[in-house]
Design an enzyme around this catalytic site. Structure first.
Site, PDB file in Angstrom:
ATOM      1  N   GLU A   9       0.877  -1.174   0.000  1.00 26.01           N
ATOM      2  CA  GLU A   9       0.000   0.000   0.000  1.00 26.01           C
ATOM      3  C   GLU A   9       0.911   1.221   0.000  1.00 26.01           C
ATOM      4  O   GLU A   9       1.555   1.513   1.003  1.00 26.01           O
ATOM      5  CB  GLU A   9      -0.900  -0.001   1.242  1.00 26.01           C
TER       6      GLU A   9
ATOM      7  N   ARG B  86       0.789  10.161   0.793  1.00 21.04           N
ATOM      8  CA  ARG B  86       1.271  11.173   1.733  1.00 21.04           C
ATOM      9  C   ARG B  86       2.497  11.888   1.193  1.00 21.04           C
ATOM     10  O   ARG B  86       3.007  12.821   1.830  1.00 21.04           O
ATOM     11  CB  ARG B  86       1.623  10.524   3.078  1.00 21.04           C
TER      12      ARG B  86
ATOM     13  N   THR C  83      -4.182   6.285   1.846  1.00 22.64           N
ATOM     14  CA  THR C  83      -4.466   7.687   2.169  1.00 22.64           C
ATOM     15  C   THR C  83      -5.105   8.389   0.970  1.00 22.64           C
ATOM     16  O   THR C  83      -4.778   9.515   0.615  1.00 22.64           O
ATOM     17  CB  THR C  83      -3.200   8.434   2.631  1.00 22.64           C
TER      18      THR C  83
ATOM     19  N   LYS D 165     -10.716  -0.413   6.680  1.00 19.05           N
ATOM     20  CA  LYS D 165      -9.506  -0.236   7.479  1.00 19.05           C
ATOM     21  C   LYS D 165      -9.938   0.200   8.880  1.00 19.05           C
ATOM     22  O   LYS D 165     -10.677   1.180   9.021  1.00 19.05           O
ATOM     23  CB  LYS D 165      -8.609   0.836   6.841  1.00 19.05           C
TER      24      LYS D 165
END
Length: 215
Positions: free
Chosen positions: A40, A44, A68, A128
């Site tokens: 993943e 960011r 994210t 998640k």
């Protein structure tokens, strides 16, 4: 199998922040060497999209996802780069609807039953649980998940998960795979510690196998 079934088979998904897309292929090779060809890559950093694109193009055996992902534009960027799935620390029904419209499997972040029900309403197959440890740890997730077991929803706890508590998380049948932030840290990637990352990946794979064999 769906992509989330594939992630479940590994039991651990390395969660990665990468600052230089030039490190993407050495990183992928380290994960492959460690027997954990899944990642993943979090949005960011500005290098995230290019890193995903490089791995998707040059190492197609790696199951590559984007983390994210909090906007529609990031969903589109992830898809165009070749990501196979997206995850987010929170839940945004507009983003979920957009992801569904472009055929992108998406696991939103949840921390409460209300958020979980919103995810179920949007057709999510996995969510998640974030931030996993600060939100109450395995016992909290067990209690949140209990009324929803019949739905078949799976969980990807991330945040404070490590080798020491991995067994506590995987003991919950609803947990499909944890987010492994320790496997390929930002510092190790920047330093080119590829052997260490491969070793971390191999240790995680062995631990998951050991835990599941004992269940």
């Amino acid at each position: 199998m769906s992509i989330f079934d594939t992630l479940s088979a590994y039991g651990v998904v390395p969660v990665i922040a990468i600052d230089d897309a030039a490190d993407a292929i050495p990183l992928a090779d380290a994960l492959i060497k460690g027997g954990l060809p899944v990642a993943e890559i979090t949005f960011r950093t500005t290098a995230a999209r290019d890193a995903i694109a490089a791995i998707a193009s040059e190492r197609p055996e790696v199951q590559i996802g984007a983390g994210t992902v909090i906007t529609n534009a990031q969903v589109d960027d992830a898809k165009s780069a070749g990501a196979q799935f997206c995850l987010s620390p929170g839940i945004d029904v507009e983003v979920l609807a957009h992801a569904a419209s472009v055929g992108m499997p998406f696991a939103p972040g949840i921390m409460t039953p209300t958020e979980l029900q919103a995810a179920l309403k949007m057709g999510c197959k996995m969510v998640k649980f974030f931030p996993a440890k600060p939100a109450g740890g395995p016992n909290m997730l067990k209690n949140i998940a209990s009324p929803y077991v019949h739905t078949g929803i799976g969980f990807n706890p991330t945040g404070g998960v490590n080798m020491d508590n991995l067994a506590d998380w995987l003991a919950l049948p609803e947990v499909r795979a944890v987010g492994g932030t320790w496997i390929a840290t930002r510092a190790d990637i920047a330093a080119g510690n590829w052997d260490k990352i491969a070793t971390n990946a191999a240790a995680a794979v062995a631990r998951v196998r050991q835990i599941r064999a004992a269940a």
